[in-house]
Structures are given as structure tokens and as C-alpha cells.
Design an enzyme around this catalytic site. Sequence first.
Site, PDB file in Angstrom:
ATOM      1  N   SER A  53     -12.057  -5.034  -0.929  1.00 60.97           N
ATOM      2  CA  SER A  53     -13.488  -4.774  -1.085  1.00 60.97           C
ATOM      3  C   SER A  53     -13.788  -4.026  -2.375  1.00 60.97           C
ATOM      4  O   SER A  53     -14.802  -4.284  -3.042  1.00 60.97           O
ATOM      5  CB  SER A  53     -14.010  -3.966   0.109  1.00 60.97           C
ATOM      6  N   LYS A 172      -5.206  -4.139   8.677  1.00 61.09           N
ATOM      7  CA  LYS A 172      -5.899  -3.044   8.004  1.00 61.09           C
ATOM      8  C   LYS A 172      -7.202  -2.839   8.757  1.00 61.09           C
ATOM      9  O   LYS A 172      -8.041  -3.738   8.822  1.00 61.09           O
ATOM     10  CB  LYS A 172      -6.208  -3.366   6.544  1.00 61.09           C
ATOM     11  N   SER A 174     -10.625  -0.718   8.959  1.00 62.69           N
ATOM     12  CA  SER A 174     -11.539   0.191   8.255  1.00 62.69           C
ATOM     13  C   SER A 174     -12.657   0.698   9.155  1.00 62.69           C
ATOM     14  O   SER A 174     -13.589   1.338   8.677  1.00 62.69           O
ATOM     15  CB  SER A 174     -12.145  -0.518   7.033  1.00 62.69           C
ATOM     16  N   GLY A 198      -7.714   2.107   6.999  1.00 62.25           N
ATOM     17  CA  GLY A 198      -8.517   1.559   5.913  1.00 62.25           C
ATOM     18  C   GLY A 198      -9.322   2.590   5.167  1.00 62.25           C
ATOM     19  O   GLY A 198     -10.138   2.231   4.314  1.00 62.25           O
TER      20      GLY A 198
END
Length: 306
Positions: A53, A172, A174, A198
Site C-alpha cells: 500500500s 499480513k 493490518s 501489518g
Amino acid sequence: MLRAAKGRLNLSGIFPPIPTPFRSDECIAYEKLASNIEKWKTIPFAGFVVQGSNGEYPLLEPQERVDLVLKVREYLGCDRLIIAGSSCESTRATVKMTQKMAEAGADAALVLAPHYYKSNMTVPTMEKFFKTVADQSPVPVILYNMPANTGIDMGPDIVTSLAHHPNIIGLKDSGGDITKMARIVKKTEELDFQVLAGSAGFLLPSLLVGCVGGILGLANILGREVCQMLQCYHQGAVEEALVLHKKFLEPNAVVTRELGVPAMKKACEFAGLYGGPCRTPLLPLSEEQVNRVKNAFQKSCYFLEQ
């Protein structure tokens, strides 16, 4: 190359999801990428995430995404892992992108659930998507749960189901739900499945429930400090790790949840790295926002010389 039991990649450690450096004309500044990597190579990272991201991947053209992985592998050499974000909206495009990332030198692929048609993303739909990508991927696949951006929060049951796939090796997460992460660790403990935090904001709690490390935006800026915290934890110095964890909270909040990628890049500049502009539609920070970023780090005793 680092491998865990059963020949799988060892995801233990800290991975910065590196930003994509742009010039003022929004072209990729590869010379700045090379310079940043030379500095990051001095930090004991387990590897790097390219096109996460923080890499602004939705704003890049497909070939740019592949070229970035090629360049990072060239600059990095072969002694660190490269995890490449290969997410696209269609299964077909994600498979193709994942294969190209592998050809470019990625060791693993980080894949989000498609989310534009989120109301149609039922559990069977997502399971079929991830299994199809994993079936056709030349490299292991890491699930990426990012509910703040996708509006989809993958629960323990679907993650556990997917963890049985031989080419899906980790997650992962987040979302920051430590109870959920603990359940996933528990439900997958016999599957050689690895869970990564994350965000630095919940790295220490995630380690305490069995996560193996983190993919952390803050590591781009405070990589040495984050790795130090992980080392303290592994050495049993949990109180020392907690002191560092508390110092991370405010800077991490500002450059992730509150102001995002533009703040991440500005903080990189404070740390002696190249930050540069974002690609539009992301806009530069205002003067007030720049001061918020600076103050967040200064209050935690970072960048006091600025």
C-alpha cells in the site's frame, strides 16, 4: 535463500513496505530508489515489500509495477527476500501479475482480496480467488488483510481454510484485531502458516500472541529501532521492547492511519532518505500537516535535529 520448515520461506522478521520515489513530473526516480535501498541495506531487515500500500501500487501502470521489482532485485542482490504486491481486481490479472513478479525476482506474492465489488466477495468467491492465484503462482502467496482500504475483513475461518493450501504460506493482517490474530495463529499452528503484523502500532501485542514479525510502514523511517524492538522481544527483554513500542505509537499513527503515504514520504525525508512527491491524485501535505508529522516524531525523541 531463507527457508522455514517444509521448504517454505521464513517470514520471521521486519519487512518495510517501501515507498515508490517519484520525480516532480511523476516519473519513477530509480536513482533515488537505489540510494534509499543502499541505506536500508545497513538495517537487519528480513526483506522488503515492493508494491504494498505504501508503494502507491494502484496508481502505477502494470509494467511499472514489474519494473520496480526488477530494479529492487538488481539493487538488493539475492541475500534478502522480496515480497511483491501483485493484487489486481480480476483473478486473471492477478495471476498474470503474480507470474510476472516472480519472473522479475520476487520470492513471494502479497495478495489482497478483490474489493471493488465487495458485496459479491462472499467466502466461496474469495476462497476460489486465492486458491486459483496460489495454484498458478510460481512463488508462495501471502494473504493480505487490509480492511481499512478494502472494506473486507478476512476472518479466522477463511484464513484457516486457505492456510491448508500448499502454496499459501502466511498472512499480513493490518486490521489490528489482536484477538482475531491470536485465533488465526492458534488455528493454523499445525500448518506451518506464518502471521505478520501489518502495523508497528500493534507489533508487540502481535508477537505476544505468536506472530513472527511485521510488514510495517514505520520501518521505512525507524527501521533500526523497530528491528531493535524485535530483538529485545526475542531476547526476553519485554519491558525494554514495551518502552520502544510506546515510542512508536504516535509517529506510526500519523504516517499510517491519519495522513498516509504523503506523511510517510515526508518522514522519510526527515530520516535522511528520499521521499519526494506522491503520484496524483495524492496531494502534498500542507504546512500544518508537515508540522504534525515532525512534532509526532520529535515528541518521541526522533529527528530532534530537524
